[in-house]
Design a protein around this motif. Sequence first.
Motif, short mmCIF file in Angstrom:
data_model
loop_
_atom_site.label_atom_id
_atom_site.label_comp_id
_atom_site.label_asym_id
_atom_site.label_seq_id
_atom_site.Cartn_x
_atom_site.Cartn_y
_atom_site.Cartn_z
N SER B 409 0.83 -1.20 0.00
CA SER B 409 0.00 0.00 0.00
C SER B 409 0.86 1.26 0.00
CB SER B 409 -0.92 -0.01 1.22
OG SER B 409 -0.15 -0.19 2.38
N ASN B 410 2.12 1.11 -0.44
CA ASN B 410 3.05 2.25 -0.46
C ASN B 410 3.10 2.96 0.88
OD1 ASN B 410 4.16 2.08 -2.98
ND2 ASN B 410 2.48 3.20 -3.94
N ASN B 411 3.11 2.17 1.94
CA ASN B 411 3.08 2.77 3.26
C ASN B 411 4.20 2.17 4.11
OD1 ASN B 411 2.44 3.73 5.78
ND2 ASN B 411 0.23 3.51 5.46
N PRO B 412 5.06 3.05 4.65
CA PRO B 412 6.16 2.51 5.47
C PRO B 412 5.67 1.76 6.70
CG PRO B 412 6.19 4.92 5.42
CD PRO B 412 5.13 4.49 4.48
N PHE B 413 4.42 2.02 7.10
CA PHE B 413 3.89 1.37 8.29
C PHE B 413 3.91 -0.15 8.16
CE2 PHE B 413 0.42 -0.20 10.96
CZ PHE B 413 0.79 0.36 12.17
N ASP B 414 3.63 -0.65 6.95
CA ASP B 414 3.64 -2.10 6.73
C ASP B 414 5.03 -2.68 6.99
OD1 ASP B 414 0.99 -2.40 6.07
OD2 ASP B 414 1.31 -1.91 3.96
N VAL B 415 6.06 -1.95 6.56
CA VAL B 415 7.42 -2.43 6.77
C VAL B 415 7.75 -2.45 8.26
CG1 VAL B 415 9.80 -2.23 6.01
CG2 VAL B 415 7.99 -1.34 4.57
N LEU B 416 7.24 -1.45 8.97
CA LEU B 416 7.45 -1.40 10.42
C LEU B 416 6.81 -2.62 11.09
CD1 LEU B 416 8.37 0.28 12.91
CD2 LEU B 416 6.09 1.27 12.92
N ILE B 417 5.58 -2.92 10.68
CA ILE B 417 4.88 -4.08 11.25
C ILE B 417 5.65 -5.36 10.94
CG2 ILE B 417 2.78 -5.48 11.10
CD1 ILE B 417 2.16 -3.07 12.56
N MET B 418 6.18 -5.46 9.72
CA MET B 418 6.97 -6.64 9.37
C MET B 418 8.15 -6.79 10.33
SD MET B 418 9.00 -7.64 5.87
CE MET B 418 10.45 -6.59 6.01
#
Lengths: 151, 504
Positions: B409-418
């Motif tokens: 979703s072009n959102n850094p938040f997803d990478v943080l959650i990963m």
Amino acid sequence: MKIKSPKNFWAGLMFIGTGVFFVVWAMVHYQMGTAVRMGPAYFPTMLGGLLAFLGLLVLIESFAVEGPKVPKFAFRPLILISFACVLYGYLMKPLGLVGATAVLVIVSAYGGHEFKWKEVIILSIALIVFSVLVFVKGLTLPFPLWPAAFS
Amino acid sequence: MDAGILGNLWLGFQVAVTPLHLMYCLIGVMLGTLIGVLPGIGPVATIAMLLPITFNLSPVAALIMLAGIYYGAQYGGSTTAILVNLPGESASVVTCLDGYQMARQGRAGPALATAAIGSFFAGCVATLIIALAAPPLAEVALKFGPAEYFSLMVLGLVAATVLAHGSLIKAIAMVVFGLLLGIIGTDVNSGVLRFTFDIPELSDGIGFVVVAMGMFGTAEIIANLEQGEHREVFTAKVGRLMPSKEDFKRIWAPIMRGTALGSFLGILPGGGALLASFGAYTLEKKVSSHPEQFGKGAIEGVAGPEAANNAGAQTSFIPMLTLGIPGNAVMALMIGALMIQGIAPGPQVMNEKPQLFWGLIASMWVGNLMLVILNLPLIGMWIKLLSVPYRYLYPSILTFMAIGVFSLSNNPFDVLIMAIFGLIGYVCVKLECEPAPMILGFILGPLMEENLRRAMLLSRGDPTTFITKPISAGFIIASVILLLIVALPALRKKREEVFVEEPK
């Protein structure tokens, strides 16, 4: 009482903590409802309670049955690998794909056993070229290539 | 069902052999072999990595490619097991035992060929089994109400914990933990945001891909890095590939037994390639007239498990395709792929999307053929790949994971959650809590809650509905029996034995 199985001791505590948290949070914030019409809190409260109960069993077992110690944490890779990913995500917009990939590769390589600048730089260039060709050109993902200030 | 099995398979092959689908099948099996060969990255992380990309493909192409990765990995894993004594893929752990010994005796060629032949035979049979077993199962499943579905999911989750290794209670706790994580997000019934802590990104729940990549991707890289690098490739000489006449006499029966056992264990909830290969090795050792040769280069110890893991990998598609219930983590990802494409998994898929269903099945046979044709000549290339040091591999894997997650979703938040799930996954590994049951719980969480609510609404709040409806009662009884079996000390010991049989 002596802890005989440290792994189970900590695992038990982890499950109890998580379970209790879900139960308390659900009961405080959401409606319980009835068995016929379950509210948003019903299922999480059931599960949280179950998790805490299972955690308690594991905890009790840890005082009764002998088990292995918790192995040491490898903090260097743990911190650097996780940090590298987070950096990549948050640097993508300001730095662009090229910069973010370079940072990811350098930081994560630093978390390994051997770090040679020459190798790491070649590896980052290879991965940048590959990412641009496959993901940006090939699959047309809408990533900025360069820092926002330049374009 | 009017077209008959042959008509259905014919339709499937028409879909599978179009140039585009052949290409995705080839990409899938090659990628699968590649990651199967490389230790430290498995099909779960790879499929999770590719899920965001499949958004751009047609559903058929996406599933054909992802399926190819799973069974392709079984082929690749055996190569590493035989030549390096490392399981390239977790299901090939037992192949190390005798395969590597054969390689040390200069019989790497026949060992590799036996693995390929066994896998191919098993793949063909398993494809047929899916074609035969899936339609009647789907028909039964169409009659399921919410109570039956709920109980079936309970059975699936119980089976997954029984078959996970290590402590049973911890495995169940991990399932429950997964179910709880699955609840995060908007409650479909009331519209209430649950456990989102006012973070807008969490209102749709935590992405399944993100969790899988953290738990199986970054966590595994960290665990690998602390172990250090010690890899000795046994490349001296692969030697003559074809097994001798004597070898053929010894392998045909283990291949048949492995295929049968693997197909059966694959269908069970919680089953799949890993369980199948362990089961087959134990079986071969039991029925062999010379059990003392096992562990010292018995060719039966390669043939049986290799056939079984491929059969198991393929038949584990049956519950996923017919019931919409994943038996293992890879199948959970397949369901994720279907949902990305806007297809609700379940028994209706077969009737509503026959091209997808039968095309996928036919592609498995095509893919197996590609694997056996391509793999033996390409073994030299795979060996070269094994000499690539891990310090080049893991930053590359991380890069692809980060791109994949970011592109969701072009959102850094997803990478943080990963990254956070990477930490959780690492802690779980340290405390011997299996991540696989958690992933199953995570994907089934919302479905279970939905069916539980509906079942209780229909029964006016009477929980006995789960044991008064016969099919549902059957599932519950089966779950209880499974749990009792494992809880009994004698059998528990046996279960530990099976999983302990790992090489050092």
